[in-house]
Scaffold this active site. Structure first.
Site, PDB file in Angstrom:
ATOM      1  N   LYS A 115     -25.188   2.771   0.245  1.00 41.70           N
ATOM      2  CA  LYS A 115     -26.215   1.729   0.420  1.00 41.70           C
ATOM      3  C   LYS A 115     -26.298   1.012  -0.921  1.00 41.70           C
ATOM      4  O   LYS A 115     -26.950   1.479  -1.860  1.00 41.70           O
ATOM      5  CB  LYS A 115     -27.554   2.380   0.779  1.00 41.70           C
ATOM      6  CG  LYS A 115     -28.500   1.496   1.591  1.00 41.70           C
ATOM      7  CD  LYS A 115     -28.847   0.167   0.952  1.00 41.70           C
ATOM      8  CE  LYS A 115     -29.933   0.296  -0.089  1.00 41.70           C
ATOM      9  NZ  LYS A 115     -30.156  -0.983  -0.839  1.00 41.70           N
ATOM     10  N   CYS A 126     -28.812   0.848 -18.445  1.00 44.33           N
ATOM     11  CA  CYS A 126     -29.712   2.008 -18.466  1.00 44.33           C
ATOM     12  C   CYS A 126     -29.703   2.688 -19.827  1.00 44.33           C
ATOM     13  O   CYS A 126     -30.727   3.199 -20.270  1.00 44.33           O
ATOM     14  CB  CYS A 126     -29.343   2.992 -17.374  1.00 44.33           C
ATOM     15  SG  CYS A 126     -27.632   3.534 -17.445  1.00 44.33           S
ATOM     16  N   GLU A 167     -39.629   0.553 -19.707  1.00 44.18           N
ATOM     17  CA  GLU A 167     -38.277  -0.010 -19.642  1.00 44.18           C
ATOM     18  C   GLU A 167     -38.369  -1.494 -19.270  1.00 44.18           C
ATOM     19  O   GLU A 167     -38.883  -1.835 -18.206  1.00 44.18           O
ATOM     20  CB  GLU A 167     -37.454   0.748 -18.593  1.00 44.18           C
ATOM     21  CG  GLU A 167     -36.014   0.297 -18.531  1.00 44.18           C
ATOM     22  CD  GLU A 167     -35.204   1.025 -17.456  1.00 44.18           C
ATOM     23  OE1 GLU A 167     -35.718   1.205 -16.341  1.00 44.18           O
ATOM     24  OE2 GLU A 167     -34.044   1.382 -17.747  1.00 44.18           O
TER      25      GLU A 167
END
Ligand code: NAD
Length: 505
Positions: free
Chosen positions: A192, A301, A399
């Site tokens: 997905k 990330c 973040e």
């Protein structure tokens, strides 16, 4: 006169018009969603529609799961390892053959600079080859001699139907990190992909189709997290979910998968520190700090989004960092010269812009680079430095996931280790010092899954990848992926007449 810039810009429009709409890939066929729904895929560069994407729902997930289960029980599950791995090598070869085209689609879809997506794609090809090699050489069990009574041995076998859920920030490469070990170890897969970056995922389906894998081994269901993703997480036949994405999404997914007792691998968010001591090679540390936050548009990330500078070198370092930021080439992602492109989507752009406002409100001086005027239709955020940041600020704790670096200073090792660890995340960390003892000491003291000393983020495919604290659960990469994608079974065999209690005799 037509300028180079215009040619590249026209390329976006041309392509946007020419790209086919994208379907789901289920049981070896490209199909519409059961309910025929679609959603629009938008260019980060023009904010115009690129194409329509089939929007999968739970009925499509169910169909894909049935196909994947059948393939697992059938041809793929029974295939000899060498034959299976030949398919994995072939996927790697086909990716390599189409590197430029895949990189082009990736940049068009995500806004990542093309000279960076080319490297990501070639890494993706290596990843398939690496896992084909590693399954051959390192996927084995153990044997235990128990006196003269037993031999016990373990075997590792594929788990079954693997659900893979991926983000948009380096979509193709991150998808291969999961698909390669999942397939190489013998599982079947339902991917997905992120709804904002469907193009190269679909190219992957085409490549796998071309490689000739049996129907149902690999399936893609495009769609939204709350519908297609959720149905995959809750499906009782799907036994494992490998997820990469935001920490809050990871926690929702774990809750939703609890009823069906899923096995999870969680690769989540980060807010990684880079620490520069006074004795470091400052030029190299500057290169690494700049690359580590502004590459991949800062949507990375493991980005070093918190910069801690020793007080003695802070002023000179900051001066050079400002020069770099002023000179970074912000441009069209399809232009080979571009270093920073547009952010993936207006929603994400607004989030990042909002953080710049918060930074100013919290007392930071916000210093931004330059965006050429003709780029005003894209989701551009200039490379930005947040000066006078402090650890308790939201812009240091949360973040941002854009080209934004918060700068702080420190006096000694103890202080900087404490500051570096004072966030909920623990994905990566970078230490720059020429004191070898200090380098190891600080790297070991930082609460993160991955540390680099005097290095930018260079990763050998054999090493474990993953985060601690709120940055993840478990490790993928190297043979660590086998822990996740295989089931270990222990078999106890009696070779003598061991004692058996004789109840009721
Ligand atoms: P996201 O969490 O919004 O989405 C990731 C994927 O999850 C998408 O495919 C989305 O459709 C799906 N999803 C969303 N809600 C879901 C639900 N309820 N059930 C099932 N699936 C659902 O993340 P993003 O914005 O696409 O990616 C950026 C994030 O990913 C950042 O936080 C970044 O740090 C993180 N990331 C982590 C790593 C790592 O290795 N640790 C690598 C890359 C990105």
């Amino acid at each position: 006169m037509v300028t180079n810039k215009q040619v590249v810009t026209d390329k976006h429009r041309d392509l946007a018009g020419k790209l086919n709409d994208i379907k789901l890939y289920i049981d070896g066929e490209f199909v519409n969603a059961e309910e025929n729904g679609t959603f629009e895929n938008i260019s980060p560069f023009t904010n115009e529609k690129i194409n329509n994407i089939a929007s999968g729902q739970s009925a499509d997930i169910d169909k894909a799961v049935k196909a994947a289960k059948k393939a697992f029980k059938g041809e793929w599950g029974q295939m000899k390892q060498a034959e299976r791995l030949n398919y994995i090598y072939k996927i790697g070869d086909l990716i390599e053959e189409h590197t430029d085209e895949i990189a082009f689609l990736e940049s068009l879809d995500t806004g990542l600079p093309i000279n960076q997506t080319k490297k990501q794609v070639s890494r993706s090809a290596s990843n398939f080859r690496y896992y084909a090699d590693t399954v051959k050489s390192q996927l084995y069990g153990e044997a235990y001699q128990v006196d003269d009574e037993f031999i016990n041995y373990s075997i590792r076998s594929a788990v079954g139907v693997a659900g893979l859920i991926t983000p948009w920030n380096a979509p193709f490469m991150l998808e291969t990190w999961k698909i390669a070990p999942a397939l190489a170890t013998g599982n079947t897969v339902i991917l997905k992909p992120a709804e904002w970056s469907p193009l190269t995922a679909n190219r992957m389906a085409e490549i796998i189709d071309q490689a000739g894998l049996p129907d149902g081994v690999f399936n893609i269901v495009h769609g939204f997290g709350e519908t297609a993703g959720d149905a995959l997480v809750k499906h009782p036949v799907v036994q494992l979910i490998s997820f990469t994405g935001e920490t809050t999404t990871g926690s929702t997914i774990m809750k939703n998968g609890a009823d069906t007792l899923k096995r999870f691998s969680m690769e989540l968010g980060g807010k990684s520190p880079i620490i520069v001591f006074e004795d470091a090679d400052l030029d190299r540390a500057l290169d690494a700090a700049t690359w580590g936050i502004f590459s991949f548009n800062g949507e990375r990330c493991t980005a070093n989004s918190r910069l801690y500078l020793h007080e003695d070198i802070a002023d000179q370092f900051i001066e050079k960092l400002k020069e770099r930021v002023a000179n970074i080439k912000v441009g069209d992602p399809l232009d080979e010269e571009t270093q920073v492109g547009p952010l993936i989507h207006t929603t994400h752009y607004n989030n990042v812009k909002n953080y710049l406002e918060i930074a100013a409100e919290e007392g930071c001086e916000v210093i931004s680079g330059y965006i050429p005027e003709d780029l005003n239709r894209g989701n551009y955020v200039a490379p930005t430095i947040l000066m006078n940041a402090t650890n308790e600020m939201r812009v240091v704790q949360e973040e941002i996931f854009g080209p934004v670096i918060a700068v702080m200073t420190f006096r000694d090792e103890e202080e900087v280790v404490e500051k570096a660890n004072d966030v909920r995340y623990g994905l990566a960390g970078y230490v720059w010092t020429n004191d070898i003892k200090r380098g190891h000491r600080v790297a070991q003291a930082i609460e993160s899954g991955m540390l680099w000393v005097n290095s930018q983020n260079v990763r050998d495919l054999r090493t474990p990848f993953g985060g601690s604290k709120h940055s993840g659960i478990g490790r993928e990469g190297g043979y660590y992926a086998f822990e996740f994608y295989t089931e270990t079974k222990i078999i106890h065999v009696s070779i003598n007449d061991h004692h058996i209690p004789q109840l009721g005799k």
